[in-house]
Design a protein around this motif. Structure first.
Motif, PDB file in Angstrom:
ATOM      1  N   CYS A  73      11.159  -5.737  12.320  1.00 27.12           N
ATOM      2  CA  CYS A  73      11.165  -4.331  12.724  1.00 27.12           C
ATOM      3  C   CYS A  73      11.129  -4.165  14.236  1.00 27.12           C
ATOM      4  O   CYS A  73      11.664  -3.197  14.750  1.00 27.12           O
ATOM      5  CB  CYS A  73       9.971  -3.589  12.116  1.00 27.12           C
ATOM      6  SG  CYS A  73      10.005  -3.582  10.335  1.00 27.12           S
ATOM      7  N   GLY A  74      10.430  -5.076  14.919  1.00 28.14           N
ATOM      8  CA  GLY A  74      10.282  -4.900  16.367  1.00 28.14           C
ATOM      9  C   GLY A  74       9.458  -3.664  16.626  1.00 28.14           C
ATOM     10  O   GLY A  74       8.260  -3.709  16.713  1.00 28.14           O
ATOM     11  N   SER A  75      10.126  -2.529  16.715  1.00 24.03           N
ATOM     12  CA  SER A  75       9.437  -1.249  16.872  1.00 24.03           C
ATOM     13  C   SER A  75       9.847  -0.362  15.710  1.00 24.03           C
ATOM     14  O   SER A  75      10.970   0.082  15.630  1.00 24.03           O
ATOM     15  CB  SER A  75       9.842  -0.619  18.195  1.00 24.03           C
ATOM     16  OG  SER A  75       9.231   0.637  18.335  1.00 24.03           O
ATOM     17  N   ALA A  76       8.931  -0.151  14.798  1.00 21.16           N
ATOM     18  CA  ALA A  76       9.243   0.608  13.578  1.00 21.16           C
ATOM     19  C   ALA A  76       9.441   2.066  13.837  1.00 21.16           C
ATOM     20  O   ALA A  76       8.952   2.667  14.697  1.00 21.16           O
ATOM     21  CB  ALA A  76       8.118   0.412  12.562  1.00 21.16           C
TER      22      ALA A  76
ATOM     23  N   VAL B 146       0.476   6.613   6.870  1.00 24.20           N
ATOM     24  CA  VAL B 146       1.848   6.264   7.271  1.00 24.20           C
ATOM     25  C   VAL B 146       1.816   5.624   8.654  1.00 24.20           C
ATOM     26  O   VAL B 146       2.440   4.582   8.885  1.00 24.20           O
ATOM     27  CB  VAL B 146       2.781   7.497   7.245  1.00 24.20           C
ATOM     28  CG1 VAL B 146       4.108   7.199   7.916  1.00 24.20           C
ATOM     29  CG2 VAL B 146       2.996   7.973   5.810  1.00 24.20           C
ATOM     30  N   GLU B 147       1.057   6.230   9.583  1.00 23.80           N
ATOM     31  CA  GLU B 147       0.941   5.677  10.932  1.00 23.80           C
ATOM     32  C   GLU B 147       0.314   4.287  10.905  1.00 23.80           C
ATOM     33  O   GLU B 147       0.745   3.379  11.614  1.00 23.80           O
ATOM     34  CB  GLU B 147       0.120   6.617  11.820  1.00 23.80           C
ATOM     35  CG  GLU B 147       0.854   7.898  12.158  1.00 23.80           C
ATOM     36  CD  GLU B 147      -0.015   8.906  12.888  1.00 23.80           C
ATOM     37  OE1 GLU B 147      -1.131   8.545  13.343  1.00 23.80           O
ATOM     38  OE2 GLU B 147       0.412  10.066  13.012  1.00 23.80           O
ATOM     39  N   ARG B 148      -0.700   4.107  10.066  1.00 21.32           N
ATOM     40  CA  ARG B 148      -1.347   2.800   9.953  1.00 21.32           C
ATOM     41  C   ARG B 148      -0.372   1.754   9.413  1.00 21.32           C
ATOM     42  O   ARG B 148      -0.339   0.621   9.880  1.00 21.32           O
ATOM     43  CB  ARG B 148      -2.578   2.907   9.043  1.00 21.32           C
ATOM     44  CG  ARG B 148      -3.393   1.628   9.005  1.00 21.32           C
ATOM     45  CD  ARG B 148      -4.613   1.770   8.131  1.00 21.32           C
ATOM     46  NE  ARG B 148      -5.528   2.760   8.676  1.00 21.32           N
ATOM     47  CZ  ARG B 148      -6.482   3.352   7.968  1.00 21.32           C
ATOM     48  NH1 ARG B 148      -6.629   3.071   6.690  1.00 21.32           N
ATOM     49  NH2 ARG B 148      -7.273   4.240   8.519  1.00 21.32           N
ATOM     50  N   GLU B 149       0.445   2.140   8.425  1.00 18.72           N
ATOM     51  CA  GLU B 149       1.433   1.216   7.863  1.00 18.72           C
ATOM     52  C   GLU B 149       2.482   0.828   8.907  1.00 18.72           C
ATOM     53  O   GLU B 149       2.879  -0.331   8.990  1.00 18.72           O
ATOM     54  CB  GLU B 149       2.115   1.836   6.637  1.00 18.72           C
ATOM     55  CG  GLU B 149       1.229   1.866   5.413  1.00 18.72           C
ATOM     56  CD  GLU B 149       0.781   0.480   4.995  1.00 18.72           C
ATOM     57  OE1 GLU B 149       1.640  -0.363   4.665  1.00 18.72           O
ATOM     58  OE2 GLU B 149      -0.425   0.232   5.012  1.00 18.72           O
TER      59      GLU B 149
ATOM     60  N   VAL C 237       0.857  -1.178   0.000  1.00 16.96           N
ATOM     61  CA  VAL C 237       0.000   0.000   0.000  1.00 16.96           C
ATOM     62  C   VAL C 237       0.894   1.229   0.000  1.00 16.96           C
ATOM     63  O   VAL C 237       1.904   1.269   0.697  1.00 16.96           O
ATOM     64  CB  VAL C 237      -0.911   0.005   1.255  1.00 16.96           C
ATOM     65  CG1 VAL C 237      -1.746   1.262   1.316  1.00 16.96           C
ATOM     66  CG2 VAL C 237      -1.787  -1.233   1.262  1.00 16.96           C
ATOM     67  N   SER C 238       0.536   2.224  -0.775  1.00 14.59           N
ATOM     68  CA  SER C 238       1.302   3.481  -0.798  1.00 14.59           C
ATOM     69  C   SER C 238       0.627   4.487   0.123  1.00 14.59           C
ATOM     70  O   SER C 238      -0.405   5.054  -0.238  1.00 14.59           O
ATOM     71  CB  SER C 238       1.352   4.057  -2.215  1.00 14.59           C
ATOM     72  OG  SER C 238       2.032   3.183  -3.063  1.00 14.59           O
ATOM     73  N   PRO C 239       1.182   4.701   1.305  1.00 17.72           N
ATOM     74  CA  PRO C 239       0.560   5.681   2.210  1.00 17.72           C
ATOM     75  C   PRO C 239       0.731   7.092   1.657  1.00 17.72           C
ATOM     76  O   PRO C 239       1.838   7.512   1.365  1.00 17.72           O
ATOM     77  CB  PRO C 239       1.317   5.484   3.521  1.00 17.72           C
ATOM     78  CG  PRO C 239       2.594   4.803   3.159  1.00 17.72           C
ATOM     79  CD  PRO C 239       2.354   4.068   1.875  1.00 17.72           C
ATOM     80  N   LYS C 240      -0.383   7.787   1.510  1.00 18.56           N
ATOM     81  CA  LYS C 240      -0.372   9.117   0.885  1.00 18.56           C
ATOM     82  C   LYS C 240      -0.491  10.257   1.884  1.00 18.56           C
ATOM     83  O   LYS C 240      -0.387  11.408   1.502  1.00 18.56           O
ATOM     84  CB  LYS C 240      -1.515   9.229  -0.123  1.00 18.56           C
ATOM     85  CG  LYS C 240      -1.507   8.182  -1.199  1.00 18.56           C
ATOM     86  CD  LYS C 240      -0.537   8.508  -2.277  1.00 18.56           C
ATOM     87  CE  LYS C 240      -0.690   7.514  -3.410  1.00 18.56           C
ATOM     88  NZ  LYS C 240       0.428   7.422  -4.252  1.00 18.56           N
ATOM     89  N   ASN C 241      -0.754   9.933   3.166  1.00 19.90           N
ATOM     90  CA  ASN C 241      -0.863  10.996   4.153  1.00 19.90           C
ATOM     91  C   ASN C 241      -0.383  10.470   5.507  1.00 19.90           C
ATOM     92  O   ASN C 241      -0.082   9.292   5.659  1.00 19.90           O
ATOM     93  CB  ASN C 241      -2.301  11.541   4.235  1.00 19.90           C
ATOM     94  CG  ASN C 241      -3.306  10.472   4.607  1.00 19.90           C
ATOM     95  OD1 ASN C 241      -3.066   9.636   5.477  1.00 19.90           O
ATOM     96  ND2 ASN C 241      -4.452  10.491   3.944  1.00 19.90           N
TER      97      ASN C 241
END
Length: 157
Positions: free
Chosen positions: A154-157, A139-142, A131-135
């Motif tokens: 990632c553990g904690s991204a 981004v937070e959801r990704e 998915v390309s986060p556009k806002n």
């Protein structure tokens, strides 16, 4: 307290685009459908000229076509490769019937897109990927999805 004046265009009569076959053809022609595409026409009645014309155009150009509607024997069936017909309870008032119809059609579209995304490999476990986060919200959801993903390095991204 008075409300602001409505824009002039609101006071002008308008012809709904749903009644224009020509606008339906033009709208889908801009998308350039091919045999690699699936076009879903959405019309509760199955009689909407815009939708029928768009589906006919797409089918004539090789696309697979689907009619998503609430009436079983209507023109949209002849213009599409197949039909998905949802039945809603009898109406007791116009507004609730439209809400039920819209909800039923939205559920069908969600099933179609979820199936397509899964088949394309864009689902990992119960997470959407590629998915390309556009806002900022996306981004937070990704980032949250990355943290939830099993086997995440990632553990904690």
């Amino acid at each position: 307290m008075s409300s602001p004046a409505a824009p002039k265009r609101w006071a002008q009569p308008w012809k709904p685009t749903k009644n224009s076959r020509e606008l339906g053809r033009r709208a889908i022609a801009r998308k350039k459908p091919t045999r690699k595409d699936v076009v879903v026409g959405i019309a509760a009645s199955g009689r909407t000229p815009f939708t029928i014309a768009a589906v006919e155009y797409a089918r004539a150009h090789g696309a697979k076509t689907v009619a998503n509607r609430l009436q079983s024997e209507v023109p949209a069936r002849q213009s599409s490769s197949c039909a998905i017909v949802a039945e809603v309870a009898p109406k007791w008032s116009l507004a609730p019937t439209r809400m039920k119809a819209g909800t039923a059609q939205k559920m069908i579209l969600n099933m179609i897109t979820t199936g397509a995304m899964t088949r394309l490999g864009y689902v990992y476990g119960n997470l959407m990927v590629n998915v390309s986060p556009k806002n900022e919200k996306l981004v937070e959801r990704e980032l949250a999805s990355l943290e939830e993903a099993p086997d995440s390095a990632c553990g904690s991204a």
